[in-house]
Design a protein around this motif. Structure first.
Motif, PDB file in Angstrom:
ATOM      1  N   LEU A 198       1.202  -5.902  12.138  1.00 42.55           N
ATOM      2  CA  LEU A 198       0.700  -5.269  10.908  1.00 42.55           C
ATOM      3  C   LEU A 198      -0.618  -4.572  11.196  1.00 42.55           C
ATOM      4  O   LEU A 198      -1.529  -5.185  11.767  1.00 42.55           O
ATOM      5  CB  LEU A 198       0.465  -6.325   9.822  1.00 42.55           C
ATOM      6  CG  LEU A 198       1.646  -7.202   9.414  1.00 42.55           C
ATOM      7  CD1 LEU A 198       1.194  -8.210   8.353  1.00 42.55           C
ATOM      8  CD2 LEU A 198       2.816  -6.363   8.901  1.00 42.55           C
ATOM      9  N   LYS A 199      -0.720  -3.327  10.801  1.00 37.51           N
ATOM     10  CA  LYS A 199      -2.009  -2.646  10.868  1.00 37.51           C
ATOM     11  C   LYS A 199      -2.901  -3.226   9.772  1.00 37.51           C
ATOM     12  O   LYS A 199      -2.427  -3.452   8.641  1.00 37.51           O
ATOM     13  CB  LYS A 199      -1.830  -1.136  10.647  1.00 37.51           C
ATOM     14  CG  LYS A 199      -1.093  -0.449  11.761  1.00 37.51           C
ATOM     15  CD  LYS A 199      -1.871  -0.506  13.042  1.00 37.51           C
ATOM     16  CE  LYS A 199      -1.169   0.283  14.108  1.00 37.51           C
ATOM     17  NZ  LYS A 199      -1.903   0.232  15.392  1.00 37.51           N
ATOM     18  N   ILE A 200      -4.147  -3.514  10.111  1.00 36.00           N
ATOM     19  CA  ILE A 200      -5.070  -4.048   9.095  1.00 36.00           C
ATOM     20  C   ILE A 200      -6.369  -3.245   9.092  1.00 36.00           C
ATOM     21  O   ILE A 200      -6.661  -2.513  10.045  1.00 36.00           O
ATOM     22  CB  ILE A 200      -5.383  -5.543   9.318  1.00 36.00           C
ATOM     23  CG1 ILE A 200      -6.045  -5.765  10.680  1.00 36.00           C
ATOM     24  CG2 ILE A 200      -4.127  -6.387   9.145  1.00 36.00           C
ATOM     25  CD1 ILE A 200      -6.586  -7.195  10.856  1.00 36.00           C
ATOM     26  N   GLU A 201      -7.145  -3.403   8.040  1.00 33.74           N
ATOM     27  CA  GLU A 201      -8.496  -2.856   7.939  1.00 33.74           C
ATOM     28  C   GLU A 201      -9.199  -3.656   6.851  1.00 33.74           C
ATOM     29  O   GLU A 201      -8.530  -4.362   6.065  1.00 33.74           O
ATOM     30  CB  GLU A 201      -8.465  -1.364   7.578  1.00 33.74           C
ATOM     31  CG  GLU A 201      -7.894  -1.080   6.205  1.00 33.74           C
ATOM     32  CD  GLU A 201      -7.814   0.411   5.890  1.00 33.74           C
ATOM     33  OE1 GLU A 201      -8.052   1.251   6.787  1.00 33.74           O
ATOM     34  OE2 GLU A 201      -7.475   0.741   4.743  1.00 33.74           O
ATOM     35  N   PRO A 202     -10.512  -3.582   6.757  1.00 35.03           N
ATOM     36  CA  PRO A 202     -11.198  -4.316   5.679  1.00 35.03           C
ATOM     37  C   PRO A 202     -10.592  -3.944   4.316  1.00 35.03           C
ATOM     38  O   PRO A 202     -10.452  -2.766   4.001  1.00 35.03           O
ATOM     39  CB  PRO A 202     -12.642  -3.830   5.807  1.00 35.03           C
ATOM     40  CG  PRO A 202     -12.801  -3.502   7.259  1.00 35.03           C
ATOM     41  CD  PRO A 202     -11.479  -2.916   7.662  1.00 35.03           C
TER      42      PRO A 202
END
Ligand SMILES: CC(=O)N[C@@H](Cc1ccc2ccccc2c1)C(=O)O
Ligand SMILES: [Mg+2]
Length: 367
Positions: free
Chosen positions: A161-165
């Motif tokens: 899964l691509k994540i970011e804040p």
């Protein structure tokens, strides 16, 4: 082998669905292909640089320019073996994706003329590769869960899964709760966090993730060491690893305990093999990463993914994950695996009609 010329070809391929990462959203792929014409064969290379310097400092127009003005002229008039390319180009700093595309095409031509495969030449020990899929950032969690379900039904063995804040703990928790603890689950931040986010990233430890890929910026070695000491989740580096030596440094310093191997990022498939060898020497698991390549680039990646030290599912997917119409006979997922081509060179060829349909420009360079 002497180069007679190189065709630079730009392709435009619509993505079947937008792919969103912490560095932006891509709706379609603008790709630079190289066709090297040598005295006794031709070969194909795919440059993985993006249209803008968003994944790394390289970008397509820059890669084309450095090939045109510096890299190809440096190779002109020489009798080349594949392992001559990188040393000959070393005096030009960086531009690893451009160099990788040129070496990939030269290696393809050299192998085709000798009727040897990429897999055989690199030392692959498997004939098929476990496929993992990378899923972009989405607007809503239900949409993500539907997408994960779809790919698991297709047979993908690992979900990244691509994540970011702002899109991290909640989607990971939702996927873990829906699909259970047995699901091979990873996350990839593409460098979106800083050392101020340590506590937030430590919150991922409760989900038993296989790895956390590139949490911090590519040049944050010390901060990755600190993070690796703080987290239970293994740290995997991607953007930070620019060579086999860089992989050895990162591993020995404790900045990572898994390596994402990408030929374009380290300057070529021969350097990718050396990076693999470093991982094996250090007992560190590795996998072959992906850059949403066409089937040509994926064919070369399959040879890397089939190396013995690539023990985790690769970011190599069926052609229909990204494209309605690939430029080669589509790669297919068979019970979660993709077969490694074993024909001469890359073992695959562009389909002329599909290639022409995707071509947006062509340029012939004589060395
Ligand atoms: C499969 C995967 O996640 N690849 C890269 C990120 C990446 C690479 C190239 C891209 C090109 C167009 C759109 C998105 C892209 C994402 C990574 O591992 O970090
Ligand atoms: Mg990555």
């Amino acid at each position: 082998m002497r180069l007679e010329g190189v065709e630079l070809r730009r392709l435009g391929l619509p993505l079947r669905s937008p792919f969103r990462t912490s560095f932006g959203v891509e709706l379609w792929r603008d790709i630079l292909l190289l066709r090297v014409v040598a005295s006794d064969a031709q070969g194909w290379g795919e440059c993985v640089a993006l249209p803008s310097p968003s994944f790394s400092s390289e970008y397509i127009d820059g890669a084309a320019d450095v090939i045109r003005r510096f890299l190809l002229p440096a190779l002109a008039g020489r009798d080349l073996d594949p392992d001559d390319v990188a040393p000959t180009l070393a005096r030009f700093r960086g531009h690893r994706m451009a160099k990788a595309a040129l070496e990939m095409a030269i290696l393809d031509a050299w192998l085709r003329s000798r009727r040897r495969s990429y897999a055989g030449y690199l030392g692959a020990t498997r004939t098929s590769v476990a496929a993992g899929v990378s899923i972009g950032i989405m607007d809503e969690i239900p949409e993500l869960l539907d997408t994960v379900m779809e790919y698991l039904e297709q047979g993908y063995q690992r979900i990244k899964l691509k994540i970011e804040p702002g899109w991290d703990i909640a989607p990971v928790r939702a996927v873990r709760e829906r699909f259970g603890d047995a699901l091979e689950l990873q996350v990839d931040a593409n460098g979106a966090y800083t050392s101020a986010d340590v506590d937030r990233l430590a919150g991922l430890d409760e989900f038993g993730l296989e790895l956390l890929e590139q949490p911090l910026a590519a040049d944050c070695c010390r901060d990755h060491i600190m993070l690796a000491r703080r987290l239970r989740t293994p740290i995997c580096l991607d953007e930070s690893i620019l060579s086999a030596r860089g992989a050895a440094d990162a591993i020995e310093l404790g900045a990572c305990s898994v390596v994402n191997i990408k030929a374009g990022r380290v300057g070529g498939y021969l350097e990718a093999r050396s990076t693999h060898d470093v991982c094996v020497t250090h007992g560190v698991p590795a996998f072959c990463g992906g850059m949403l390549e066409t089937g040509l680039g994926q064919a070369a990646n399959l040879a890397v993914a089939a190396l013995p030290g690539c023990t985790l599912p690769a970011d190599i997917v069926a052609s229909d994950r990204y494209y309605e119409r690939d430029i080669i006979e589509p790669l297919r997922l068979e019970a979660g695996y993709i077969t490694v081509p074993d024909g001469p060179g890359l073992g695959v060829d562009p389909l002329p009609d599909a290639l022409e349909a995707a071509t947006t420009s062509k340029e012939w360079l004589s060395p």
